[in-house]
Design an enzyme around this catalytic site. Sequence first.
Site, mmCIF file in Angstrom:
data_model
loop_
_atom_site.group_PDB
_atom_site.id
_atom_site.type_symbol
_atom_site.label_atom_id
_atom_site.label_comp_id
_atom_site.label_asym_id
_atom_site.label_seq_id
_atom_site.Cartn_x
_atom_site.Cartn_y
_atom_site.Cartn_z
ATOM 1 N N PHE A 49 121.698 -31.818 -31.322
ATOM 2 C CA PHE A 49 122.086 -32.915 -30.409
ATOM 3 C C PHE A 49 122.524 -32.207 -29.011
ATOM 4 O O PHE A 49 123.355 -31.413 -28.712
ATOM 5 C CB PHE A 49 123.388 -33.837 -30.883
ATOM 6 C CG PHE A 49 123.750 -35.017 -30.100
ATOM 7 C CD1 PHE A 49 122.823 -36.057 -30.414
ATOM 8 C CD2 PHE A 49 124.630 -35.105 -28.902
ATOM 9 C CE1 PHE A 49 123.220 -37.231 -29.616
ATOM 10 C CE2 PHE A 49 124.722 -36.207 -28.378
ATOM 11 C CZ PHE A 49 124.098 -37.235 -28.600
ATOM 12 N N ASP A 76 130.018 -30.121 -35.901
ATOM 13 C CA ASP A 76 129.879 -31.298 -35.414
ATOM 14 C C ASP A 76 129.760 -32.328 -36.351
ATOM 15 O O ASP A 76 128.564 -32.154 -37.100
ATOM 16 C CB ASP A 76 128.694 -31.325 -34.148
ATOM 17 C CG ASP A 76 128.831 -32.588 -33.461
ATOM 18 O OD1 ASP A 76 129.313 -33.779 -34.066
ATOM 19 O OD2 ASP A 76 128.444 -32.722 -32.199
ATOM 20 N N TYR A 123 132.762 -43.667 -33.052
ATOM 21 C CA TYR A 123 131.878 -45.092 -32.909
ATOM 22 C C TYR A 123 130.634 -45.005 -33.978
ATOM 23 O O TYR A 123 129.856 -46.190 -34.027
ATOM 24 C CB TYR A 123 131.428 -45.185 -31.680
ATOM 25 C CG TYR A 123 130.773 -44.069 -30.737
ATOM 26 C CD1 TYR A 123 129.351 -43.859 -31.187
ATOM 27 C CD2 TYR A 123 131.335 -43.180 -30.044
ATOM 28 C CE1 TYR A 123 128.524 -42.967 -30.481
ATOM 29 C CE2 TYR A 123 130.724 -42.177 -29.579
ATOM 30 C CZ TYR A 123 129.349 -42.257 -29.558
ATOM 31 O OH TYR A 123 128.731 -41.000 -29.180
ATOM 32 N N LYS A 124 130.532 -44.080 -34.884
ATOM 33 C CA LYS A 124 129.251 -44.416 -35.710
ATOM 34 C C LYS A 124 129.725 -44.778 -36.860
ATOM 35 O O LYS A 124 130.120 -45.942 -37.262
ATOM 36 C CB LYS A 124 128.761 -42.837 -35.716
ATOM 37 C CG LYS A 124 128.065 -42.390 -34.136
ATOM 38 C CD LYS A 124 127.412 -41.253 -34.354
ATOM 39 C CE LYS A 124 126.823 -40.840 -32.992
ATOM 40 N NZ LYS A 124 126.488 -39.451 -32.395
ATOM 41 N N ARG A 176 114.350 -43.728 -36.703
ATOM 42 C CA ARG A 176 115.406 -43.474 -37.534
ATOM 43 C C ARG A 176 116.275 -44.591 -38.037
ATOM 44 O O ARG A 176 116.244 -45.775 -37.598
ATOM 45 C CB ARG A 176 116.355 -42.734 -36.473
ATOM 46 C CG ARG A 176 117.320 -41.986 -36.833
ATOM 47 C CD ARG A 176 118.070 -41.264 -35.957
ATOM 48 N NE ARG A 176 118.876 -41.744 -35.176
ATOM 49 C CZ ARG A 176 119.784 -41.499 -34.396
ATOM 50 N NH1 ARG A 176 120.583 -40.326 -34.454
ATOM 51 N NH2 ARG A 176 120.619 -42.273 -33.562
HETATM 52 C C1 PLP Z 1 126.541 -39.025 -31.208
HETATM 53 C C2 PLP Z 1 126.657 -37.519 -31.076
HETATM 54 C C3 PLP Z 1 127.599 -37.112 -30.120
HETATM 55 C C4 PLP Z 1 128.202 -38.345 -28.919
HETATM 56 O O1 PLP Z 1 128.933 -37.182 -28.268
HETATM 57 P P1 PLP Z 1 129.901 -38.328 -27.172
HETATM 58 O O2 PLP Z 1 130.652 -37.180 -26.286
HETATM 59 O O3 PLP Z 1 130.478 -39.170 -27.925
HETATM 60 O O4 PLP Z 1 128.648 -39.015 -26.140
HETATM 61 C C5 PLP Z 1 128.001 -35.749 -30.132
HETATM 62 N N1 PLP Z 1 127.041 -34.824 -30.932
HETATM 63 C C6 PLP Z 1 126.442 -35.381 -31.863
HETATM 64 C C7 PLP Z 1 125.821 -34.434 -33.055
HETATM 65 C C8 PLP Z 1 126.347 -36.742 -32.159
HETATM 66 O O5 PLP Z 1 125.478 -37.083 -32.831
#
Ligand code: PLP
Length: 409
Positions: free
Chosen positions: A124, A196, A221-222, A368
């Site tokens: 990511f 992560d 938020y996921k 996805r």
């Molecule tokens: C969604 C996601 C993020 C999001 O980071 P934000 O700081 O909340 O924008 C970070 N790492 C991964 C792997 C994600 O899937």
Amino acid sequence: MTLDEINALDATDPLREMRDLFTIPDGVIYLDGNSLGVLPKATPDAMSDMIHRQWGQDLIRSWNSNDWINAPRRLGDKIGSLIGAAPGQVVAADSTSVNVFKALSAASQLNSDKSALLSETGNFPTDAYMMEGLASASGRQLSAELVERSQILERLTKGDVAALLLTQTHYKTGALWDMAEVTRRAHDVDALVIWDLSHSAGALPVELDACNADFAVGCGYKYLNGGPGAPAFIYVAERHQGKVMPALSGWMGHAAPFAFDDRYDAGKGIDRFLCGTPGILGMCALEVGLDIFADVDMAALRRKSQMLGDLFIKLVEENTSGFELASPRVAEHRGSQVSIRHRDGYAIMQALIDRGVIGDFRAPDILRFGFTPLYTRYSDVWTAVSELADVMNTNSWKDEKYTVRAAVT
Ligand SMILES: *Cc1c(COP(=O)(O)O)cnc(C)c1O
């Protein structure tokens, strides 16, 4: 597989009653809870109390009387119980990106004789970007390096890696890293690992303490259903906490914020990984999402997640052609999503969303589909694939309106 058999799976699903706790819009099959979780039905009332009574009436007194001040730790421990962390090692705070920075800077301090920050290509992006930012802020001492997924373990053996940053469940493919094994291999060469968990927390059982993990971060938020931009979290193993001078040494991480000292004195334990004033409205919504998990058997959740994914793969392969599976076929090696590739993936996903089946698209060619076991039914998978097959058979995705790219895909 017949629709009757699929309906029977829903009827005997041990998690079937959980769906009632969420607002799912009519006519929508929501397969994007891995990007933004749905709204729990209890959230609006909790937010209303937060706004009208706690903020509106109790005002500043709420920091004590409504325990606002302890929200980061209280929510952190609730998240900890979902990710195998004993109390006192997780706080809810900031964004995942900011927490990645805190973890990277802490790990590089603990490993000050090593110079590389390592991650995989295709991780990511924010994870890789934060590595670059820290490397640049550190002058020459740190370098940010990305290598292919298949080269990660080999790269570690050079012995110069201060911190390995990996997303346990890959955001695009859903491929899972073996947390216990990778952590062990990293520790063999004295590298620290940052996991992560953005696509893992609330999606599958995680055992941070049992894996001897060092650091972890993740999203609220996921799968945790905390609402758009909800507070994120950071885990720091107890053994590391006291040894770190936080790079983001804000007053909320001070040992005594309300002593208003001129000098920073790092707070005890996980407290020092806090930075500024917590966003209490966001904490309120996130806590509702977390409390739903208090009654959830994570092993049952994982079983259902795997069955939903297996069913999706089977139905797509039986009823469509032209798609290539981008996720691991074996459920144990997959998170709670299935991704398929198609050259025209963007337009196909837009056509599907127009029919109320909401997944998302990740460039260049990935469709996805997230399967959130708390509110996704087996029959939803059936309907989603029927719609996908219809979009393909009727060529409805070729309509020009589906080719215009929006800002957020
Ligand atoms: C969604 C996601 C993020 C999001 O980071 P934000 O700081 O909340 O924008 C970070 N790492 C991964 C792997 C994600 O899937």
